[in-house]
Design a protein around this motif. Sequence first.
Motif, PDB file in Angstrom:
ATOM      1  N   ALA A  12      44.745  43.690  55.735  1.00 19.45           N
ATOM      2  CA  ALA A  12      43.310  43.901  55.524  1.00 19.45           C
ATOM      3  C   ALA A  12      43.104  44.817  54.330  1.00 19.45           C
ATOM      4  O   ALA A  12      43.790  45.836  54.198  1.00 19.45           O
ATOM      5  CB  ALA A  12      42.677  44.509  56.778  1.00 19.45           C
ATOM      6  N   THR A  13      42.177  44.471  53.452  1.00 21.45           N
ATOM      7  CA  THR A  13      41.909  45.287  52.268  1.00 21.45           C
ATOM      8  C   THR A  13      40.500  45.883  52.339  1.00 21.45           C
ATOM      9  O   THR A  13      39.551  45.209  52.739  1.00 21.45           O
ATOM     10  CB  THR A  13      42.050  44.461  50.978  1.00 21.45           C
ATOM     11  N   TYR A  14      40.411  47.128  51.940  1.00 24.16           N
ATOM     12  CA  TYR A  14      39.145  47.860  51.950  1.00 24.16           C
ATOM     13  C   TYR A  14      38.976  48.568  50.617  1.00 24.16           C
ATOM     14  O   TYR A  14      39.936  48.804  49.884  1.00 24.16           O
ATOM     15  CB  TYR A  14      39.143  48.916  53.065  1.00 24.16           C
ATOM     16  N   VAL A  15      37.733  48.951  50.329  1.00 24.67           N
ATOM     17  CA  VAL A  15      37.425  49.786  49.167  1.00 24.67           C
ATOM     18  C   VAL A  15      36.586  50.965  49.633  1.00 24.67           C
ATOM     19  O   VAL A  15      35.612  50.786  50.372  1.00 24.67           O
ATOM     20  CB  VAL A  15      36.652  49.004  48.084  1.00 24.67           C
ATOM     21  N   ALA A  16      36.981  52.168  49.240  1.00 28.71           N
ATOM     22  CA  ALA A  16      36.203  53.379  49.512  1.00 28.71           C
ATOM     23  C   ALA A  16      36.026  54.087  48.183  1.00 28.71           C
ATOM     24  O   ALA A  16      36.993  54.568  47.593  1.00 28.71           O
ATOM     25  CB  ALA A  16      36.907  54.276  50.523  1.00 28.71           C
ATOM     26  N   SER A  17      34.796  54.149  47.708  1.00 31.30           N
ATOM     27  CA  SER A  17      34.536  54.653  46.367  1.00 31.30           C
ATOM     28  C   SER A  17      33.204  55.380  46.309  1.00 31.30           C
ATOM     29  O   SER A  17      32.290  55.081  47.081  1.00 31.30           O
ATOM     30  CB  SER A  17      34.539  53.481  45.369  1.00 31.30           C
ATOM     31  N   GLY A  18      33.106  56.303  45.388  1.00 25.25           N
ATOM     32  CA  GLY A  18      31.849  56.999  45.174  1.00 25.25           C
ATOM     33  C   GLY A  18      30.820  56.146  44.463  1.00 25.25           C
ATOM     34  O   GLY A  18      29.645  56.514  44.391  1.00 25.25           O
ATOM     35  N   ASP A  19      31.232  54.988  43.938  1.00 26.61           N
ATOM     36  CA  ASP A  19      30.299  54.098  43.257  1.00 26.61           C
ATOM     37  C   ASP A  19      29.279  53.524  44.240  1.00 26.61           C
ATOM     38  O   ASP A  19      29.525  53.464  45.451  1.00 26.61           O
ATOM     39  CB  ASP A  19      31.051  52.941  42.580  1.00 26.61           C
ATOM     40  N   SER A  20      28.151  53.073  43.703  1.00 25.65           N
ATOM     41  CA  SER A  20      27.118  52.498  44.562  1.00 25.65           C
ATOM     42  C   SER A  20      27.606  51.186  45.167  1.00 25.65           C
ATOM     43  O   SER A  20      28.366  50.433  44.541  1.00 25.65           O
ATOM     44  CB  SER A  20      25.834  52.266  43.770  1.00 25.65           C
ATOM     45  N   THR A  21      27.149  50.892  46.369  1.00 29.79           N
ATOM     46  CA  THR A  21      27.629  49.730  47.107  1.00 29.79           C
ATOM     47  C   THR A  21      27.315  48.422  46.403  1.00 29.79           C
ATOM     48  O   THR A  21      28.155  47.510  46.375  1.00 29.79           O
ATOM     49  CB  THR A  21      27.024  49.716  48.520  1.00 29.79           C
ATOM     50  N   ASP A  22      26.121  48.299  45.811  1.00 31.97           N
ATOM     51  CA  ASP A  22      25.761  47.032  45.177  1.00 31.97           C
ATOM     52  C   ASP A  22      26.677  46.693  44.011  1.00 31.97           C
ATOM     53  O   ASP A  22      27.005  45.531  43.777  1.00 31.97           O
ATOM     54  CB  ASP A  22      24.296  47.044  44.733  1.00 31.97           C
ATOM     55  N   LYS A  23      27.134  47.713  43.291  1.00 33.91           N
ATOM     56  CA  LYS A  23      28.057  47.466  42.186  1.00 33.91           C
ATOM     57  C   LYS A  23      29.442  47.122  42.703  1.00 33.91           C
ATOM     58  O   LYS A  23      30.157  46.302  42.135  1.00 33.91           O
ATOM     59  CB  LYS A  23      28.103  48.682  41.263  1.00 33.91           C
ATOM     60  N   LEU A  24      29.849  47.746  43.799  1.00 35.26           N
ATOM     61  CA  LEU A  24      31.152  47.453  44.386  1.00 35.26           C
ATOM     62  C   LEU A  24      31.199  46.042  44.968  1.00 35.26           C
ATOM     63  O   LEU A  24      32.242  45.390  44.945  1.00 35.26           O
ATOM     64  CB  LEU A  24      31.473  48.477  45.484  1.00 35.26           C
ATOM     65  N   VAL A  25      30.072  45.568  45.478  1.00 34.16           N
ATOM     66  CA  VAL A  25      30.017  44.230  46.066  1.00 34.16           C
ATOM     67  C   VAL A  25      30.327  43.165  45.013  1.00 34.16           C
ATOM     68  O   VAL A  25      31.020  42.176  45.292  1.00 34.16           O
ATOM     69  CB  VAL A  25      28.636  43.985  46.718  1.00 34.16           C
ATOM     70  N   LYS A  26      29.823  43.358  43.793  1.00 39.34           N
ATOM     71  CA  LYS A  26      30.107  42.407  42.718  1.00 39.34           C
ATOM     72  C   LYS A  26      31.608  42.346  42.440  1.00 39.34           C
ATOM     73  O   LYS A  26      32.183  41.281  42.245  1.00 39.34           O
ATOM     74  CB  LYS A  26      29.354  42.805  41.454  1.00 39.34           C
ATOM     75  N   MET A  27      32.243  43.515  42.408  1.00 35.53           N
ATOM     76  CA  MET A  27      33.681  43.576  42.203  1.00 35.53           C
ATOM     77  C   MET A  27      34.405  42.917  43.375  1.00 35.53           C
ATOM     78  O   MET A  27      35.373  42.168  43.193  1.00 35.53           O
ATOM     79  CB  MET A  27      34.130  45.027  42.059  1.00 35.53           C
ATOM     80  N   ALA A  28      33.937  43.196  44.589  1.00 35.30           N
ATOM     81  CA  ALA A  28      34.574  42.655  45.791  1.00 35.30           C
ATOM     82  C   ALA A  28      34.505  41.131  45.817  1.00 35.30           C
ATOM     83  O   ALA A  28      35.462  40.458  46.224  1.00 35.30           O
ATOM     84  CB  ALA A  28      33.912  43.238  47.032  1.00 35.30           C
ATOM     85  N   ASP A  29      33.370  40.579  45.381  1.00 33.98           N
ATOM     86  CA  ASP A  29      33.231  39.122  45.341  1.00 33.98           C
ATOM     87  C   ASP A  29      34.269  38.510  44.406  1.00 33.98           C
ATOM     88  O   ASP A  29      34.869  37.467  44.711  1.00 33.98           O
ATOM     89  CB  ASP A  29      31.825  38.741  44.860  1.00 33.98           C
ATOM     90  N   TYR A  30      34.493  39.143  43.278  1.00 36.88           N
ATOM     91  CA  TYR A  30      35.476  38.643  42.315  1.00 36.88           C
ATOM     92  C   TYR A  30      36.896  38.749  42.867  1.00 36.88           C
ATOM     93  O   TYR A  30      37.706  37.831  42.718  1.00 36.88           O
ATOM     94  CB  TYR A  30      35.361  39.422  41.010  1.00 36.88           C
ATOM     95  N   LEU A  31      37.185  39.849  43.530  1.00 37.09           N
ATOM     96  CA  LEU A  31      38.544  40.087  44.032  1.00 37.09           C
ATOM     97  C   LEU A  31      38.811  39.412  45.371  1.00 37.09           C
ATOM     98  O   LEU A  31      39.966  39.236  45.753  1.00 37.09           O
ATOM     99  CB  LEU A  31      38.785  41.595  44.165  1.00 37.09           C
ATOM    100  N   GLY A  32      37.749  39.066  46.102  1.00 38.93           N
ATOM    101  CA  GLY A  32      37.932  38.428  47.405  1.00 38.93           C
ATOM    102  C   GLY A  32      38.017  39.401  48.562  1.00 38.93           C
ATOM    103  O   GLY A  32      38.587  39.086  49.613  1.00 38.93           O
TER     104      GLY A  32
END
Length: 276
Positions: free
Chosen positions: A164-184
Motif C-alpha cells: 500500500a502506498t501513501y503520501v503525507a505532505s505539507g502541500d495542499s491536498t488538491d495539488k497532491l491529488v493531481k500528482m497521485a492520479d499520475y502516479l496511481g
Amino acid sequence: MKVAIVFDSAGTLLYTYRVAVDVRSKKMKKGVESTMLTCSEKGRSLILLYAHSLNIFETPSDTLLSDYMKKEGIKFGIACSNGIVSHEEVSEYLLNDRYARISDLQICIKTVWNCCKKLPIVAMNSGVIVNRDLKGIEFTITSGGRPFSNAKETISSLHKMGVATYVASGDSTDKLVKMADYLGIPHDNIHGVATPSIKAQVIKDLKSVYDCVIMVGDGINDIPALREADIAVLTCQQNKNKPKKLIETADIIINDVSEIKNITENAIKGGNFKKY
C-alpha cells in the motif's frame, strides 16, 4: 507480511524547483531548499498558504500580503519551524506584517512557472517564511515540481507486490491529488496539509494496520515521521547535502526512488536491513 510505504512529496516523489524573495531587500534566491532555509536560523517557520496562484495574480501587486490574507480569508499550515511556535503566533505575524506585498509572491510564482510550464505534470505551492525576531514575514516562496522519471514505475511495481502506498505532505491536498492520479496512488491515501506531527501520526496509525510501515522523506520536517516508522528511508535523489541530524535519523539512505523496491522486498521477506 503487510507493508505500507508513506512518501513525502517534494524532493521524494517530485523533483522540485523553489524560488524565495527576501521581502525587505527584494533579493531573489533561486534553487533554494525551503526546509534548509527555514532551519538555518532560529525563529524561522515555513508556512504554506492555501491560496490559488490565479487569485494571487488577480490581486493588485502593491497590496500588502497581510491585507490580502485577511480580505480573502486565506488559511495556512505550518510546514516546519526552527523552534517551537504556535498557530496563534504565526497568525499574528502573517496578519500584521507590513513588508511583504503580493508582488513578492507574484514574482516567485512567475519565475517557477516559467521554469516548469512545459512539464507534463506540475504541482505548484506558495508560502512564506516568518521570523520570530522580525515578528513578521521574511521571505515569500514558491515551489514547482514534477514527478521523478522513475516514480510512476516504482509505485506501479510496489502495487504489484501488494504494498500500500501513501503520501503525507505539507502541500495542499488538491495539488497532491493531481500528482497521485499520475502516479496511481489512491485519493484516500493522500494526507495533505500535513505538519511534521501529523506525518508522524499517520505513520503511527498505519502501524496498527500493517506489519511494517516504511517512511520515505528528504527533509528536516520528515524527522518525526522517520523516527516513528519501522524503517526510515532518507532519499538524496534531488539534494545530497543533508543535515547531520537528518542523516542520523535514517536507517537507510537512497539516491533514487526506485531503490525502495528492493528495500520493500527485503521487508516482506522479513530480512534485515543495514543502516548506511
